[in-house]
Design a protein around this motif. Structure first.
Motif, short mmCIF file in Angstrom:
data_model
loop_
_atom_site.label_atom_id
_atom_site.label_comp_id
_atom_site.label_asym_id
_atom_site.label_seq_id
_atom_site.Cartn_x
_atom_site.Cartn_y
_atom_site.Cartn_z
N MET A 1 -21.16 8.28 3.92
CA MET A 1 -21.07 8.97 2.66
C MET A 1 -22.47 9.22 2.08
O MET A 1 -22.67 10.25 1.45
CB MET A 1 -20.26 8.10 1.71
CG MET A 1 -19.28 8.80 0.86
SD MET A 1 -18.18 10.00 1.54
CE MET A 1 -16.70 9.07 1.61
N ALA A 2 -23.37 8.31 2.31
CA ALA A 2 -24.70 8.43 1.74
C ALA A 2 -25.44 9.68 2.24
O ALA A 2 -26.26 10.24 1.53
CB ALA A 2 -25.52 7.18 2.04
N GLN A 3 -25.13 10.13 3.45
CA GLN A 3 -25.80 11.31 4.02
C GLN A 3 -25.16 12.62 3.59
O GLN A 3 -25.70 13.70 3.84
CB GLN A 3 -25.82 11.24 5.55
CG GLN A 3 -26.62 10.11 6.11
CD GLN A 3 -25.81 8.83 6.23
OE1 GLN A 3 -24.60 8.82 6.08
NE2 GLN A 3 -26.49 7.73 6.47
N THR A 4 -24.01 12.56 2.96
CA THR A 4 -23.28 13.78 2.60
C THR A 4 -24.11 14.73 1.74
O THR A 4 -24.16 15.93 2.05
CB THR A 4 -21.95 13.44 1.92
OG1 THR A 4 -21.13 12.71 2.83
CG2 THR A 4 -21.22 14.69 1.46
N ASP A 37 -16.06 16.13 -7.43
CA ASP A 37 -14.77 15.70 -7.98
C ASP A 37 -14.07 14.73 -7.04
O ASP A 37 -13.47 13.74 -7.48
CB ASP A 37 -13.89 16.91 -8.28
CG ASP A 37 -14.37 17.69 -9.50
OD1 ASP A 37 -15.04 17.09 -10.37
OD2 ASP A 37 -14.07 18.89 -9.58
N VAL A 38 -14.12 14.98 -5.74
CA VAL A 38 -13.51 14.07 -4.77
C VAL A 38 -14.12 12.68 -4.91
O VAL A 38 -13.40 11.67 -4.96
CB VAL A 38 -13.68 14.59 -3.32
CG1 VAL A 38 -13.34 13.52 -2.30
CG2 VAL A 38 -12.84 15.84 -3.09
N LEU A 39 -15.45 12.61 -4.99
CA LEU A 39 -16.10 11.30 -5.08
C LEU A 39 -15.88 10.64 -6.43
O LEU A 39 -15.69 9.42 -6.49
CB LEU A 39 -17.60 11.44 -4.78
CG LEU A 39 -17.95 11.72 -3.34
CD1 LEU A 39 -19.46 11.86 -3.17
CD2 LEU A 39 -17.41 10.63 -2.41
N ARG A 40 -15.90 11.41 -7.48
CA ARG A 40 -15.65 10.82 -8.81
C ARG A 40 -14.23 10.26 -8.90
O ARG A 40 -14.03 9.15 -9.39
CB ARG A 40 -15.88 11.85 -9.90
CG ARG A 40 -17.34 12.10 -10.18
CD ARG A 40 -17.49 13.10 -11.30
NE ARG A 40 -18.87 13.27 -11.69
CZ ARG A 40 -19.30 14.31 -12.39
NH1 ARG A 40 -18.46 15.26 -12.76
NH2 ARG A 40 -20.57 14.40 -12.73
N ILE A 41 -13.26 11.03 -8.44
CA ILE A 41 -11.88 10.56 -8.47
C ILE A 41 -11.70 9.39 -7.51
O ILE A 41 -11.02 8.40 -7.81
CB ILE A 41 -10.90 11.71 -8.19
CG1 ILE A 41 -10.93 12.69 -9.38
CG2 ILE A 41 -9.48 11.20 -7.92
CD1 ILE A 41 -10.24 14.01 -9.13
N ASN A 120 -11.34 9.68 1.36
CA ASN A 120 -12.53 10.31 0.81
C ASN A 120 -13.49 10.74 1.92
O ASN A 120 -14.05 11.84 1.86
CB ASN A 120 -13.24 9.39 -0.16
CG ASN A 120 -12.48 9.17 -1.45
OD1 ASN A 120 -12.72 8.19 -2.13
ND2 ASN A 120 -11.57 10.04 -1.81
N ALA A 121 -13.68 9.90 2.92
CA ALA A 121 -14.56 10.24 4.04
C ALA A 121 -14.03 11.46 4.79
O ALA A 121 -14.80 12.36 5.18
CB ALA A 121 -14.71 9.05 4.99
#
Length: 134
Positions: A1-4, A37-41, A120-121
């Motif tokens: 996720m960090a590289q997204t 939005d995906v990451l916040r939710i 999420n991933a």
């Protein structure tokens, strides 16, 4: 996720016209906001799992949210900045989520941290491919 965020930034840089819609549902420039939005939710869901699992989590409609937020009018530059922040917050929540806890989702039933993280991933991976196709 960090590289997204870096991968999204690189994909947008390769796009000849990130604001041009070349297929449904969104242009490449709109995707960073969807990923935010995906990451916040996702962060909210992980925090609910950690701190108030009996409350459960709700469904959300990505297209309705895109319409309300007006993704097409939002800055992709700012979207990348916010995406970095959202990724950091998500990472913190994911690392803190208890492995054995579950939260109820109205459509998917009981979800644990692993299921939320995987969903999420999967979203990040799929939408990065969408950006690269534009």
């Amino acid at each position: 996720m960090a590289q997204t965020p870096d991968a999204v930034s690189a994909a947008l840089a390769r796009s000849p016209d990130p604001s041009q819609r070349t297929g449904p549902p969104w242009s490449a420039a709109m995707y960073p906001w969807h990923l935010v939005d995906v990451l916040r939710i996702g962060t909210e869901r992980l925090l609910t799992l950690t701190h108030d699992p009996d409350r459960g989590i709700t469904c959300w409609d990505e297209n309705a949210l895109a319409d309300v937020r007006r993704y097409e009018r939002l800055s992709p530059v700012v979207g990348l900045i916010v995406l970095r922040s959202a990724a950091r917050d998500w990472d913190h929540a994911a690392r803190a989520a208890p492995a054995g806890a579950e939260v109820r989702h109205p459509e998917f039933g009981a979800l644990g941290a692993v299921e939320i993280i995987r969903r999420n991933a999967h979203e990040m991976h799929d939408h990065l491919m969408d950006i690269n196709r534009r």
